[in-house]
Design a protein around this motif. Structure first.
Motif, short mmCIF file in Angstrom:
data_model
loop_
_atom_site.label_atom_id
_atom_site.label_comp_id
_atom_site.label_asym_id
_atom_site.label_seq_id
_atom_site.Cartn_x
_atom_site.Cartn_y
_atom_site.Cartn_z
N THR A 25 0.83 -1.20 0.00
CA THR A 25 0.00 0.00 0.00
C THR A 25 0.86 1.25 0.00
OG1 THR A 25 -1.78 -1.16 1.17
CG2 THR A 25 -1.80 1.25 1.23
N ALA A 26 1.91 1.27 0.81
CA ALA A 26 2.80 2.43 0.85
C ALA A 26 3.42 2.68 -0.52
CB ALA A 26 3.89 2.21 1.90
N ALA A 27 3.86 1.61 -1.17
CA ALA A 27 4.47 1.76 -2.49
C ALA A 27 3.43 2.19 -3.52
CB ALA A 27 5.12 0.45 -2.92
N GLY A 28 2.24 1.62 -3.45
CA GLY A 28 1.20 1.96 -4.41
C GLY A 28 0.74 3.40 -4.30
N LEU A 29 0.55 3.88 -3.08
CA LEU A 29 0.11 5.27 -2.90
C LEU A 29 1.16 6.26 -3.39
CD1 LEU A 29 -1.59 5.05 0.62
CD2 LEU A 29 -2.71 5.24 -1.61
N GLY A 74 1.50 -6.21 -10.27
CA GLY A 74 1.08 -6.88 -9.05
C GLY A 74 1.76 -8.23 -8.90
N LEU A 75 1.89 -8.95 -10.01
CA LEU A 75 2.54 -10.26 -9.96
C LEU A 75 4.02 -10.15 -9.62
CD1 LEU A 75 2.57 -13.34 -10.51
CD2 LEU A 75 3.05 -12.78 -12.91
N VAL A 76 4.76 -9.30 -10.35
CA VAL A 76 6.20 -9.28 -10.17
C VAL A 76 6.61 -8.76 -8.79
CG1 VAL A 76 6.64 -6.96 -11.13
CG2 VAL A 76 8.38 -8.75 -11.34
N ALA A 108 -0.43 0.99 -9.38
CA ALA A 108 -0.76 1.18 -7.97
C ALA A 108 -1.82 0.18 -7.51
CB ALA A 108 -1.23 2.61 -7.73
N VAL A 109 -2.85 0.01 -8.34
CA VAL A 109 -3.92 -0.94 -7.99
C VAL A 109 -3.36 -2.36 -7.89
CG1 VAL A 109 -6.05 -2.02 -8.82
CG2 VAL A 109 -5.77 0.46 -8.94
N GLY A 110 -2.47 -2.71 -8.83
CA GLY A 110 -1.89 -4.05 -8.81
C GLY A 110 -1.02 -4.29 -7.59
#
Length: 393
Positions: free
Chosen positions: A39-43, A223-225, A344-346
């Motif tokens: 979440t921190a990385a995505g935001l 999201g996978l990697v 970000a969603v992934g």
């Protein structure tokens, strides 16, 4: 093209591909869950909102200052991450700094150079230029894994900082020393060099179809990697065996780039892109069934990553093909934050779905669905004639 390979290979995308190597150390050091780290990385990807401004700067002043500033900031970001404490906002700031360097280390900058220099073999040229990330991932995955295992995750970030600012930047500047700051090369056809404005591109439904496809692909493959090592461990692999999945993913990115680069130069690119998305979607479905055996996992990860490699070639290819080079960097920069919202969603989705369910099956199933939707987007994407052309390319 060599500058593009270096910029992509030692840019922030390398950390994205190898971030799962740092996850166990961050968990142990600070007690953060995988979902909290994701979440921190995505935001922090909200920093990509600066991409249109950076693209306009590159169109107006050239890519050299943009590339230089981006690589120096990247080194600073890695050093910041190497020194963070237990507050997760510090990690988020570090990733935000990384995101701010994406435009100047991606096809926004290098794609315009390549597209201006190549017309007939543009797909292959873009494929080779963007293959640096996959090549670097293959080499860096075991090397960085060894550094982290021997010295700790902080030294892993220091190694990345040295690679970007001390190794890559001087070589990149040497490679582009003769490239004009006014990026449109003389060999570019006048009609294509003029192209359309960024405003006109944003009013074109083709732009939004293309951006949607990139958003969906990024959500699934990123999201996978970013969870590959934990996924491998949950599928019964040792930490060393799970790290090899990163190598398989990187190898598939190279194959995807080169295959799609050759094919779009010879065939209509929309069905080619749809076919790659379909293959990756099937691989995601099979991964969701939690297969056992290292050989099977390596094969499925390879197939799942094909679309990740192809997408990094297809987005700049279609941007130049559909809208020309007049405002290429600004158009690409406008697409980038929208496409990265899928990233970000992934990142967040894979981590949070695992925290909620205790398994990666729902996340992998969602990734398969996203890739199938991307397949549909490519099939719906029509060509258009550029100004001065009598027919669609």
């Amino acid at each position: 093209m060599w500058a593009a390979m270096l910029g992509a290979g030692l840019g922030p995308g390398l950390y994205q591909n190898l971030s799962s190597l740092f996850t166990p150390g961050l968990e142990r050091s600070f007690g953060w869950s995988r979902g909290e780290i994701a979440t921190a990385a995505g935001l922090a990807l909200l920093g990509a909102l600066a991409a249109p401004l950076i693209g306009r700067t590159a169109d107006r002043f050239g890519v050299r200052p943009v590339i230089t500033a981006s690589m120096l900031l990247l080194g600073v970001a890695y050093l910041w991450l190497a020194s963070i404490g237990g507050a997760i906002w510090r990690y988020q700031v570090g990733v935000l700094l990384l995101v701010l360097t994406i435009p100047g280390t991606s096809s926004l900058a290098y794609g315009k150079l390549i597209a201006a220099a190549f017309e007939r073999r543009r797909g292959l040229a873009l494929a080779l230029g963007t293959s640096g990330l996959a090549l670097a991932t293959i080499v860096a995955a075991p090397a960085l894994g060894w550094v982290i295992g021997r010295y700790g995750w902080r030294y892993g970030f220091v190694a990345l900082a040295a690679g970007s600012a001390l190794l890559a930047l001087p070589l990149i500047l040497l490679a582009i020393r003769r490239a004009p700051c006014a990026i449109v090369a003389p060999r570019a056809p006048p009609s294509e060099a003029s192209g359309v404005s960024a405003r006109d591109a944003r009013r074109d439904r083709r732009f939004w179809i293309l951006v949607t496809s990139a958003l969906l692909i990024n959500g699934a493959t990123t999201g996978l990697v970013t969870q590959l090592v934990p996924i491998g461990i949950e599928f019964g692999q040792s930490a060393a065996q799970a790290a090899l999945l990163l190598t398989a993913f990187a190898a598939s990115a190279i194959a995807g780039r080169l295959l799609v680069g050759v094919l779009v130069d010879r065939l209509r690119p929309q069905p080619v892109a749809a076919g790659f998305a379909l293959v990756s979607a099937v691989a995601f479905v099979l991964l969701a069934l939690a297969p056992q055996g290292q050989a099977t996992l390596l094969l499925l990860v390879f197939l799942a990553g094909l679309m990740n490699g192809a997408e990094n070639d297809l987005l700049p290819f279609f941007a130049a093909r559909l809208f020309g080079l007049r405002a290429y960097a600004e158009i690409y920069g406008t697409a980038m934050p929208l496409a990265l919202s899928g990233t970000a969603v992934g990142i967040i989705g894979f981590g949070r779905l695992h925290d909620a369910t205790g398994t990666y099956t729902p996340a992998l199933a969602c990734g398969a669905g996203a890739l199938l939707l991307a397949c549909g987007c490519f099939l719906l994407l029509p060509d258009r004639a550029l100004p001065g052309r009598g027919e669609a390319l």
